[in-house]
Write a protein that holds these residues in place. Structure first.
Motif, PDB file in Angstrom:
ATOM      1  N   PHE A 106      44.082  27.845  38.447  1.00 20.05           N
ATOM      2  CA  PHE A 106      43.822  29.178  38.720  1.00 20.05           C
ATOM      3  C   PHE A 106      42.471  29.526  37.860  1.00 20.05           C
ATOM      4  O   PHE A 106      41.925  30.535  37.908  1.00 20.05           O
ATOM      5  N   ALA A 107      42.259  28.740  37.099  1.00 20.36           N
ATOM      6  CA  ALA A 107      40.922  29.232  36.030  1.00 20.36           C
ATOM      7  C   ALA A 107      39.773  28.977  36.630  1.00 20.36           C
ATOM      8  O   ALA A 107      38.700  29.561  36.379  1.00 20.36           O
ATOM      9  N   ALA A 108      39.609  28.483  38.051  1.00 26.31           N
ATOM     10  CA  ALA A 108      38.389  28.465  38.820  1.00 26.31           C
ATOM     11  C   ALA A 108      38.064  29.843  39.150  1.00 26.31           C
ATOM     12  O   ALA A 108      36.942  30.054  39.258  1.00 26.31           O
ATOM     13  N   GLY A 109      38.931  30.506  39.243  1.00 27.22           N
ATOM     14  CA  GLY A 109      38.503  32.070  39.719  1.00 27.22           C
ATOM     15  C   GLY A 109      38.869  33.262  38.426  1.00 27.22           C
ATOM     16  O   GLY A 109      39.995  33.215  38.050  1.00 27.22           O
ATOM     17  N   ARG A 110      37.865  33.781  38.021  1.00 23.40           N
ATOM     18  CA  ARG A 110      38.065  34.610  36.899  1.00 23.40           C
ATOM     19  C   ARG A 110      37.494  36.152  37.292  1.00 23.40           C
ATOM     20  O   ARG A 110      36.345  36.302  37.910  1.00 23.40           O
ATOM     21  N   TYR A 111      37.967  37.040  36.806  1.00 24.26           N
ATOM     22  CA  TYR A 111      37.371  38.182  36.749  1.00 24.26           C
ATOM     23  C   TYR A 111      37.750  39.091  35.435  1.00 24.26           C
ATOM     24  O   TYR A 111      38.471  38.634  34.529  1.00 24.26           O
ATOM     25  N   LEU A 112      37.214  40.276  35.376  1.00 24.21           N
ATOM     26  CA  LEU A 112      37.195  41.124  34.095  1.00 24.21           C
ATOM     27  C   LEU A 112      38.434  41.769  33.719  1.00 24.21           C
ATOM     28  O   LEU A 112      39.083  42.351  34.791  1.00 24.21           O
ATOM     29  N   ASN A 113      38.966  41.439  32.782  1.00 24.01           N
ATOM     30  CA  ASN A 113      40.257  42.081  32.302  1.00 24.01           C
ATOM     31  C   ASN A 113      39.910  43.421  31.389  1.00 24.01           C
ATOM     32  O   ASN A 113      39.676  43.265  30.422  1.00 24.01           O
ATOM     33  N   PRO A 114      39.953  44.759  32.075  1.00 26.92           N
ATOM     34  CA  PRO A 114      39.750  45.927  31.042  1.00 26.92           C
ATOM     35  C   PRO A 114      40.461  46.267  29.932  1.00 26.92           C
ATOM     36  O   PRO A 114      40.261  46.734  29.121  1.00 26.92           O
ATOM     37  N   LEU A 115      41.921  45.367  29.960  1.00 25.42           N
ATOM     38  CA  LEU A 115      42.603  45.666  28.830  1.00 25.42           C
ATOM     39  C   LEU A 115      42.366  45.195  27.606  1.00 25.42           C
ATOM     40  O   LEU A 115      42.329  45.761  26.434  1.00 25.42           O
ATOM     41  N   MET A 116      41.832  43.713  27.893  1.00 29.95           N
ATOM     42  CA  MET A 116      41.626  42.895  26.630  1.00 29.95           C
ATOM     43  C   MET A 116      39.955  43.026  26.391  1.00 29.95           C
ATOM     44  O   MET A 116      39.460  42.456  25.439  1.00 29.95           O
ATOM     45  N   GLY A 117      39.248  43.291  27.399  1.00 26.65           N
ATOM     46  CA  GLY A 117      37.750  43.387  27.434  1.00 26.65           C
ATOM     47  C   GLY A 117      37.106  42.120  27.443  1.00 26.65           C
ATOM     48  O   GLY A 117      36.028  41.932  26.974  1.00 26.65           O
ATOM     49  N   ASP A 118      37.749  41.110  28.350  1.00 28.98           N
ATOM     50  CA  ASP A 118      37.031  40.119  28.479  1.00 28.98           C
ATOM     51  C   ASP A 118      37.643  39.290  29.977  1.00 28.98           C
ATOM     52  O   ASP A 118      38.410  39.931  30.404  1.00 28.98           O
ATOM     53  N   SER A 119      37.203  38.147  30.304  1.00 34.11           N
ATOM     54  CA  SER A 119      37.336  37.644  31.717  1.00 34.11           C
ATOM     55  C   SER A 119      38.563  36.748  31.450  1.00 34.11           C
ATOM     56  O   SER A 119      38.910  36.341  30.415  1.00 34.11           O
ATOM     57  N   GLY A 120      39.527  36.719  32.628  1.00 35.66           N
ATOM     58  CA  GLY A 120      40.393  35.698  32.411  1.00 35.66           C
ATOM     59  C   GLY A 120      41.038  35.219  33.982  1.00 35.66           C
ATOM     60  O   GLY A 120      40.435  35.898  35.130  1.00 35.66           O
ATOM     61  N   SER A 121      41.866  34.472  34.140  1.00 40.13           N
ATOM     62  CA  SER A 121      42.440  34.003  35.243  1.00 40.13           C
ATOM     63  C   SER A 121      43.408  35.096  35.871  1.00 40.13           C
ATOM     64  O   SER A 121      43.816  35.705  35.243  1.00 40.13           O
ATOM     65  N   VAL A 122      44.163  34.549  36.989  1.00 42.12           N
ATOM     66  CA  VAL A 122      44.980  35.223  37.809  1.00 42.12           C
ATOM     67  C   VAL A 122      46.190  35.406  36.658  1.00 42.12           C
ATOM     68  O   VAL A 122      46.957  36.262  36.424  1.00 42.12           O
ATOM     69  N   LEU A 123      46.682  34.164  36.227  1.00 47.64           N
ATOM     70  CA  LEU A 123      48.027  33.936  35.404  1.00 47.64           C
ATOM     71  C   LEU A 123      47.688  34.490  33.876  1.00 47.64           C
ATOM     72  O   LEU A 123      48.469  35.061  33.371  1.00 47.64           O
ATOM     73  N   ASP A 124      46.287  34.469  33.580  1.00 45.51           N
ATOM     74  CA  ASP A 124      46.126  35.021  32.381  1.00 45.51           C
ATOM     75  C   ASP A 124      46.399  36.777  32.472  1.00 45.51           C
ATOM     76  O   ASP A 124      46.944  37.155  31.420  1.00 45.51           O
ATOM     77  N   GLN A 125      45.968  37.346  33.421  1.00 46.27           N
ATOM     78  CA  GLN A 125      46.307  38.758  33.741  1.00 46.27           C
ATOM     79  C   GLN A 125      47.510  39.153  33.984  1.00 46.27           C
ATOM     80  O   GLN A 125      48.206  39.868  33.495  1.00 46.27           O
ATOM     81  N   PHE A 126      48.451  38.250  34.616  1.00 42.60           N
ATOM     82  CA  PHE A 126      49.852  38.298  34.834  1.00 42.60           C
ATOM     83  C   PHE A 126      50.393  38.278  33.481  1.00 42.60           C
ATOM     84  O   PHE A 126      51.378  39.269  33.018  1.00 42.60           O
ATOM     85  N   PHE A 127      50.115  37.554  32.527  1.00 41.94           N
ATOM     86  CA  PHE A 127      50.988  37.436  31.046  1.00 41.94           C
ATOM     87  C   PHE A 127      50.432  38.771  30.344  1.00 41.94           C
ATOM     88  O   PHE A 127      51.248  39.188  29.656  1.00 41.94           O
TER      89      PHE A 127
END
Length: 254
Positions: A106-127
């Motif tokens: 899942f780390a191959a696809g990353r996008y900006l996470n506005p809550l944390m202010g950085d980019s992350g994967s889908v599972l990153d956003q899920f957690f």
């Protein structure tokens, strides 16, 4: 008519600096998605409710420019140090999602996470979203506000700032990183076994395209193990968030 002296205004500004520094590290109340005007208004309201600046008498002499600048810097350091506990707690859980996403593809696809202010994967956003939800359900924001009020008792305004407990900061950092790894360990272990199985398959049957077979297999295995292990990791996740208030005070030596 209520008159506010210069000393009272200075102490209020010092308390506001500390409160805003803490809120800036809490994604729920002061994250990047919250407008600046709302964050400042919330900081002013909390300062009026929590800080003991009203105890300063009008006869108290005002601080000159240089001592006041140092006092503002001291309050900023105190607030950011306490906010470090918030960064480490949410960052540890974000690390768990990052580790799982790294092994499952899942780390191959990353996008900006506005809550944390950085980019992350889908599972990153899920957690991150799961952590935010649990944080609100267990009234974690109440724990942060309680710790914020207790900070004015542990370190009063314009008091001398002793050396910060670096040992406690390092211990808390290592402990939270370890907790994040432990949360990701079941999925990470399953993905490691999947890699070993695919490696043996590539040895025994070279004609099989292991790369194209392994990608959906690892994604499915990662999601399956994550769903199965979530019930066992949630108690640890809740315990991690319940201690967020005492963790803020411990970083200040309280």
């Amino acid at each position: 008519m209520v008159l506010i002296s210069i000393a009272q205004a200075q102490f209020f500004f010092l308390a506001l600096t500390r409160v805003l520094a803490v809120l800036s590290r809490l994604p729920v109340l002061g994250g990047q998605v919250i407008p600046t005007s709302v964050r400042i208004s919330l900081g002013i309201l909390l300062t009026l409710l929590l800080s003991p600046w009203q105890s300063i008498t009008p006869e108290t002499p005002a601080l000159t420019l240089l001592p006041f600048a140092f006092a503002v810097l001291r309050e900023l350091i105190i607030g950011l140090t306490a906010g470090l506990a918030l960064d480490l707690t949410f960052g540890a859980l974000q690390t768990a999602g990052e580790l799982i996403g790294l092994g499952s593809g899942f780390a191959a696809g990353r996008y900006l996470n506005p809550l944390m202010g950085d980019s992350g994967s889908v599972l990153d956003q899920f957690f991150v979203m799961l952590t935010m939800l649990i944080f609100l359900v267990i009234n974690g924001h109440h724990r942060v506000l309680t710790a914020l009020a207790q900070m004015f008792e542990v370190l009063p305004l314009n008091a001398s700032l002793n050396a910060l407990p670096l040992d406690e900061i390092l211990h808390t950092t290592s402990l939270l990183i370890l907790n994040g790894i432990q949360i990701a360990l079941p999925v990470f272990g399953a993905l490691l076994l999947a890699d070993l199985g695919l490696g043996l398959l590539a040895r025994t049957a070279p004609q099989i395209q292991v790369f194209f077979l392994g990608l959906p297999l690892k994604v499915g295995a990662g999601l399956l193990v994550l769903a199965m292990s979530l019930a066992y990791t949630l108690p640890g996740l809740i315990a991690l968030l319940e201690q967020i208030g005492p963790r803020m005070l411990s970083l200040l030596g309280g």
